[in-house]
Motif scaffolding. Sequence first.
Motif, PDB file in Angstrom:
ATOM      1  N   TYR A   7      -5.924   2.078   8.063  1.00 52.72           N
ATOM      2  CA  TYR A   7      -4.590   1.854   7.510  1.00 52.72           C
ATOM      3  C   TYR A   7      -4.584   2.456   6.107  1.00 52.72           C
ATOM      4  N   PRO A   8      -3.568   3.244   5.794  1.00 52.53           N
ATOM      5  CA  PRO A   8      -3.583   3.947   4.500  1.00 52.53           C
ATOM      6  C   PRO A   8      -3.362   3.024   3.315  1.00 52.53           C
ATOM      7  N   GLY A   9      -3.902   3.435   2.204  1.00 57.82           N
ATOM      8  CA  GLY A   9      -3.611   2.793   0.926  1.00 57.82           C
ATOM      9  C   GLY A   9      -2.347   3.421   0.345  1.00 57.82           C
ATOM     10  N   TRP A  10      -2.142   3.250  -0.936  1.00 56.26           N
ATOM     11  CA  TRP A  10      -0.949   3.808  -1.560  1.00 56.26           C
ATOM     12  C   TRP A  10      -1.328   4.599  -2.796  1.00 56.26           C
ATOM     13  N   TYR A  11      -0.424   5.494  -3.176  1.00 58.05           N
ATOM     14  CA  TYR A  11      -0.587   6.216  -4.435  1.00 58.05           C
ATOM     15  C   TYR A  11       0.787   6.408  -5.064  1.00 58.05           C
ATOM     16  N   ASN A  12       0.799   6.561  -6.351  1.00 64.95           N
ATOM     17  CA  ASN A  12       2.011   6.705  -7.141  1.00 64.95           C
ATOM     18  C   ASN A  12       2.638   8.078  -6.894  1.00 64.95           C
ATOM     19  N   PRO A  49     -10.584  -4.027   2.466  1.00 67.60           N
ATOM     20  CA  PRO A  49     -10.918  -3.790   1.063  1.00 67.60           C
ATOM     21  C   PRO A  49      -9.693  -3.594   0.178  1.00 67.60           C
ATOM     22  N   TYR A  50      -8.482  -3.696   0.743  1.00 73.43           N
ATOM     23  CA  TYR A  50      -7.259  -3.391   0.000  1.00 73.43           C
ATOM     24  C   TYR A  50      -6.954  -4.401  -1.099  1.00 73.43           C
ATOM     25  N   VAL A  51      -7.343  -5.658  -0.892  1.00 68.24           N
ATOM     26  CA  VAL A  51      -6.982  -6.720  -1.820  1.00 68.24           C
ATOM     27  C   VAL A  51      -7.543  -6.481  -3.223  1.00 68.24           C
ATOM     28  N   ALA A  52      -8.591  -5.680  -3.345  1.00 70.72           N
ATOM     29  CA  ALA A  52      -9.174  -5.398  -4.657  1.00 70.72           C
ATOM     30  C   ALA A  52      -8.197  -4.649  -5.573  1.00 70.72           C
ATOM     31  N   ARG A  53      -7.219  -4.006  -4.968  1.00 68.17           N
ATOM     32  CA  ARG A  53      -6.202  -3.277  -5.727  1.00 68.17           C
ATOM     33  C   ARG A  53      -4.898  -4.053  -5.597  1.00 68.17           C
ATOM     34  N   HIS A  54      -4.098  -4.068  -6.640  1.00 66.28           N
ATOM     35  CA  HIS A  54      -2.847  -4.833  -6.532  1.00 66.28           C
ATOM     36  C   HIS A  54      -1.953  -4.229  -5.447  1.00 66.28           C
ATOM     37  N   PRO A  55      -1.048  -5.037  -4.878  1.00 63.38           N
ATOM     38  CA  PRO A  55      -0.190  -4.540  -3.797  1.00 63.38           C
ATOM     39  C   PRO A  55       0.666  -3.357  -4.251  1.00 63.38           C
ATOM     40  N   THR A  56       1.065  -2.550  -3.305  1.00 57.67           N
ATOM     41  CA  THR A  56       1.873  -1.384  -3.648  1.00 57.67           C
ATOM     42  C   THR A  56       3.225  -1.781  -4.231  1.00 57.67           C
ATOM     43  N   PRO A  57       3.615  -1.172  -5.321  1.00 58.35           N
ATOM     44  CA  PRO A  57       4.968  -1.388  -5.842  1.00 58.35           C
ATOM     45  C   PRO A  57       5.970  -0.397  -5.229  1.00 58.35           C
TER      46      PRO A  57
END
Length: 100
Positions: A7-12, A49-57
């Motif tokens: 499942y993909p993460g996010w980027y700005n 491992p996604y929880v280590a980074r804040h949720p996507t805005p």
Amino acid sequence: MEFLTIYPGWYNPRAVHVHVKVQLGGSELLTTQLYFPDDLTDTIHQLEPYVARHPTPFRNSNDFVMRVGPTGGDPVGVFPTMTAEGKTQVGTITIGVERT
């Protein structure tokens, strides 16, 4: 066709998505993006491992690539039908490509 990915993460500044290319005989026929429901992304991103980074805005409705409906309603994009199979999410979509 079938493929396996994480499942993909996010980027700005983009909403969560994956890129998809359709090729036939070495020729590229289509490049597009698949998006995921924001509520599913929120649920997945609360897990390791996604929880280590804040949720996507960055929400689907604010993604500059995804087109918004003419009345300003829900975004019009490419959303697979997502189903849970145990701890796995399975996305299904049919993509038609007209060869010219």
